[in-house]
Design a protein around this motif. Sequence first.
Motif, mmCIF file in Angstrom:
data_model
loop_
_atom_site.group_PDB
_atom_site.id
_atom_site.type_symbol
_atom_site.label_atom_id
_atom_site.label_comp_id
_atom_site.label_asym_id
_atom_site.label_seq_id
_atom_site.Cartn_x
_atom_site.Cartn_y
_atom_site.Cartn_z
ATOM 1 N N GLY A 1 -3.095 -3.229 3.954
ATOM 2 C CA GLY A 1 -1.892 -3.825 4.542
ATOM 3 C C GLY A 1 -1.222 -4.859 3.649
ATOM 4 N N THR A 2 -1.977 -5.486 2.734
ATOM 5 C CA THR A 2 -1.362 -6.473 1.853
ATOM 6 C C THR A 2 -0.853 -5.841 0.560
ATOM 7 O OG1 THR A 2 -3.562 -7.034 1.009
ATOM 8 C CG2 THR A 2 -2.635 -8.489 2.685
ATOM 9 N N LEU A 3 -1.485 -4.757 0.140
ATOM 10 C CA LEU A 3 -1.108 -4.133 -1.129
ATOM 11 C C LEU A 3 0.062 -3.167 -0.950
ATOM 12 C CD1 LEU A 3 -1.936 -4.008 -4.070
ATOM 13 C CD2 LEU A 3 -3.728 -2.380 -3.465
ATOM 14 N N PHE A 4 0.043 -2.448 0.162
ATOM 15 C CA PHE A 4 1.029 -1.372 0.358
ATOM 16 C C PHE A 4 1.876 -1.629 1.597
ATOM 17 C CE2 PHE A 4 -2.693 0.663 -1.712
ATOM 18 C CZ PHE A 4 -2.086 0.981 -2.916
ATOM 19 N N ASP A 5 2.994 -0.914 1.639
ATOM 20 C CA ASP A 5 3.870 -0.978 2.799
ATOM 21 C C ASP A 5 3.260 -0.077 3.884
ATOM 22 O OD1 ASP A 5 5.947 -1.227 4.526
ATOM 23 O OD2 ASP A 5 7.375 -0.052 3.356
ATOM 24 N N MET A 6 2.382 -0.634 4.679
ATOM 25 C CA MET A 6 1.686 0.147 5.710
ATOM 26 C C MET A 6 1.653 -0.630 7.012
ATOM 27 S SD MET A 6 -1.551 1.846 3.710
ATOM 28 C CE MET A 6 -1.762 3.283 4.742
ATOM 29 N N ARG B 1 3.672 9.207 5.039
ATOM 30 C CA ARG B 1 3.290 9.987 3.847
ATOM 31 C C ARG B 1 1.855 9.702 3.412
ATOM 32 N NH1 ARG B 1 8.637 9.386 0.817
ATOM 33 N NH2 ARG B 1 9.973 10.786 2.000
ATOM 34 N N PHE B 2 1.338 8.573 3.827
ATOM 35 C CA PHE B 2 -0.081 8.283 3.585
ATOM 36 C C PHE B 2 -0.627 7.605 4.829
ATOM 37 C CE2 PHE B 2 -3.458 5.340 2.061
ATOM 38 C CZ PHE B 2 -4.362 6.299 1.641
ATOM 39 N N ARG B 3 -1.714 8.164 5.320
ATOM 40 C CA ARG B 3 -2.343 7.612 6.511
ATOM 41 C C ARG B 3 -3.833 7.479 6.248
ATOM 42 N NH1 ARG B 3 1.115 11.695 8.869
ATOM 43 N NH2 ARG B 3 2.557 10.813 10.390
ATOM 44 N N ARG C 1 5.452 1.109 -2.073
ATOM 45 C CA ARG C 1 5.657 2.287 -1.239
ATOM 46 C C ARG C 1 4.683 3.388 -1.692
ATOM 47 N NH1 ARG C 1 10.616 4.054 -3.065
ATOM 48 N NH2 ARG C 1 9.633 5.877 -3.990
ATOM 49 N N ILE C 2 4.036 4.046 -0.745
ATOM 50 C CA ILE C 2 3.179 5.192 -1.090
ATOM 51 C C ILE C 2 3.930 6.454 -0.692
ATOM 52 C CG2 ILE C 2 0.956 6.343 -0.743
ATOM 53 C CD1 ILE C 2 -0.230 3.691 0.095
ATOM 54 N N ASP C 3 4.092 7.366 -1.649
ATOM 55 C CA ASP C 3 4.827 8.607 -1.370
ATOM 56 C C ASP C 3 3.905 9.760 -1.003
ATOM 57 O OD1 ASP C 3 7.308 7.467 -1.795
ATOM 58 O OD2 ASP C 3 7.156 7.732 -3.963
ATOM 59 N N GLY C 4 2.613 9.549 -1.091
ATOM 60 C CA GLY C 4 1.692 10.617 -0.722
ATOM 61 C C GLY C 4 0.375 10.470 -1.458
ATOM 62 N N THR C 5 -0.541 11.387 -1.160
ATOM 63 C CA THR C 5 -1.832 11.403 -1.833
ATOM 64 C C THR C 5 -1.699 12.319 -3.041
ATOM 65 O OG1 THR C 5 -2.913 11.164 0.305
ATOM 66 C CG2 THR C 5 -4.298 11.865 -1.529
ATOM 67 N N SER C 6 -1.897 11.784 -4.222
ATOM 68 C CA SER C 6 -1.750 12.572 -5.438
ATOM 69 C C SER C 6 -2.975 13.461 -5.666
ATOM 70 C CB SER C 6 -1.538 11.637 -6.629
ATOM 71 O OG SER C 6 -1.491 12.370 -7.814
ATOM 72 N N PHE C 7 -4.162 12.901 -5.452
ATOM 73 C CA PHE C 7 -5.381 13.723 -5.562
ATOM 74 C C PHE C 7 -6.528 13.050 -4.815
ATOM 75 C CE2 PHE C 7 -5.805 10.821 -9.190
ATOM 76 C CZ PHE C 7 -7.136 10.456 -9.136
ATOM 77 N N ILE C 8 -7.502 13.880 -4.495
ATOM 78 C CA ILE C 8 -8.762 13.376 -3.935
ATOM 79 C C ILE C 8 -9.855 13.923 -4.817
ATOM 80 C CG2 ILE C 8 -10.361 13.538 -1.985
ATOM 81 C CD1 ILE C 8 -7.890 13.583 -0.164
ATOM 82 N N GLU C 9 -10.707 13.041 -5.307
ATOM 83 C CA GLU C 9 -11.732 13.457 -6.256
ATOM 84 C C GLU C 9 -13.121 13.388 -5.630
ATOM 85 O OE1 GLU C 9 -11.450 11.511 -10.022
ATOM 86 O OE2 GLU C 9 -13.506 11.989 -10.593
ATOM 87 N N PHE C 10 -13.826 14.511 -5.710
ATOM 88 C CA PHE C 10 -15.203 14.570 -5.227
ATOM 89 C C PHE C 10 -16.150 14.458 -6.405
ATOM 90 C CE2 PHE C 10 -13.276 16.495 -1.511
ATOM 91 C CZ PHE C 10 -14.115 16.117 -0.474
ATOM 92 N N ALA C 11 -17.210 13.690 -6.203
ATOM 93 C CA ALA C 11 -18.340 13.714 -7.133
ATOM 94 C C ALA C 11 -19.351 14.687 -6.554
ATOM 95 C CB ALA C 11 -18.956 12.321 -7.234
ATOM 96 N N THR C 12 -19.824 15.618 -7.369
ATOM 97 C CA THR C 12 -20.824 16.568 -6.880
ATOM 98 C C THR C 12 -21.583 17.111 -8.078
ATOM 99 O OG1 THR C 12 -21.164 18.475 -5.424
ATOM 100 C CG2 THR C 12 -19.281 18.592 -6.930
ATOM 101 N N ARG C 13 -22.544 18.006 -7.830
ATOM 102 C CA ARG C 13 -23.310 18.555 -8.957
ATOM 103 C C ARG C 13 -24.114 19.761 -8.515
ATOM 104 N NH1 ARG C 13 -26.744 14.051 -11.292
ATOM 105 N NH2 ARG C 13 -24.717 13.036 -11.411
#
Length: 626
Positions: free
Chosen positions: A454-459, A485-487, A287-299
Amino acid sequence: MKTAIATVSISGTLTEKLEAIAAAGFDGIEIFEQDFITDIGSARDVGNRIRDQGLEISLFQPFRDFEGLPEELRVKAFDRAERKFDLMQDLGADLVLVCSSVHPKALGGIDRAADDLRELGERAAARGLRIGYEALAWGRHVNDHRDAWEIVRRADHDSVGIILDSFHTLGRGLDPESIRRIPGDKIFFVQMADAPKIDMDLLYWSRHFRNMPGEGDLPVTDFMRAVLAAGYTGPVSLEIFNDQFRGGSPNTIARDGYRSLMALLDDVRRQEPDVPAPLPVMPARQRIDGTSFIEFATRGADGDQLRAQLTALGFAQTGKHMAKAVTLWQQGDIRIVVNEEEGDFAGTAYNMHGTSVCDVGLAVSSASETLERAKALGARGFTQQPALGQLDIPAIRGLGGSLLHVLDDSHASVWTREFGAEPKGPKGAGLQAVDHIAQTLTYDEMLSWSLFYGTLFDMEKSPMVDVIDPDGLVRSQALSTPEGRFRITLNGAETHRTLAGAFLADSFGAPVQHIAFTTEDIFASAEALASAGFDPLPIPGNYYDDLASRFDIPSEKLARMKTLQILYDAEDGQEFFQSYSRPFQGGIFFEIVQRASGYRGYGAPNAPFRIAAQKRLAPAKGMPRI
Ligand code: MG
Ligand code: MG
């Protein structure tokens, strides 16, 4: 339970196929005769090469147009069979697939076919070989597994059994439940394939559009349940004819195949717990309850621009990593990690793609179970911890070199410990959570990615949508957790001239093109952003005139939408509002959405106008660096 895959399912030379099949984790292959003929090795050499890869030859195929022939042709068919038996013995294969005849001179009659198969079984048994009979969906006289079984039953020979192929049964709409009545030891082999529901000629459909179990629309789980409930314990094999796969990477196709089979067997184990076949055991879809973080690579200057964009969207820097050049930006429950490290995973991602999303963290029910399931499905783990270095947070390699971290309650302290930040961010402009992540990819990669999620998560998958770009078509496939909660939306570009295609080409395959945030009141959020200097994507007045003709929107509300550049959609009385940032740095952009009363879509009817607006801002090639 042993697994196999037909060599025809994947691209490459026989050697490339074998290497990919072995690396993906299969136990054996169905050798397609053509793959042997095109090889320069002798049958013994080829057989040894297969075994050297740790693979067995589970099936030799196909032997066509055998049964029911008039006498003169019948004699020739048996001679042909004897020569194939010689070849099988040299290869080291003991089972041959005989598919039901399409020969124009083949005569009907169940007893005639049974007599032919009994004699063939007798000749095969003399050499220690076995015969498997399969009903082709377009067979001349036999096109139904129930008839094939009756023929095998009447042939009544220990060396003659039936071969079941999910496509031939389900493609014709036959009920797989009848398979439960076939004795398991008379089922000699099982081939699995799925297919998208398309109304077309069966043979053409089968030869070009089959795909991996779970990638299509056929009830493959019901089929497999019936097969295993019948007592079948032999190999389960994939036989996939697909134009895209023939041109795809052998390794990707083989890995996708293994993933789909493992997930299918796990589904069957849960729904049909008493089958005698030993099935793989793994944790359930997570089950995914949401997006915990999104990480950008930048400089450098690019990093300044990203930070300015985040500030304009109402985010505030709330923490700095204790040891790395990494900052945390928050608003509501949204966490954006800005990583400017040079040497690690993010550094490599920046060098390759420019400013890009290099990592996504998902809040899941159990991080360790997610990792365990991912490994059972053949995914590779990842050891380096990018931004969040101190706690042991499991990561999975997604496709295309991307990374997914999975966090559960045991990782709740990471933000305080490593960034000195609170779990929840400031209110900002009222953006609360990540609504969806839009990933751009080539059309060929779409099935892989949707299978991965679709195979790893309930989606659940939504039906694919065609999005019209002024310069081509983009296909969009959304997957969502049951409560939303996650799309994720997967946007498959077929040409580089589309916005999605240009982004893909210019960023060398960066995975994420836009991120959408939710708000409870898009008008309040848009006004707060406007007063903070946020510059939304300009939408032409014509759009609002058209909205007025399509929907019953009060004129005052419509005027506000026009001022604030808010787009609108509604389905069954459920309303959806969205607004976009301008694209920056190679084409990344942000979206703000408000879902009212359970709207489940993504505003697809607005996509052509949004894309045209973005392209208007772009110079002739690529997107502007604003
Ligand atoms: Mg078949
Ligand atoms: Mg979107």
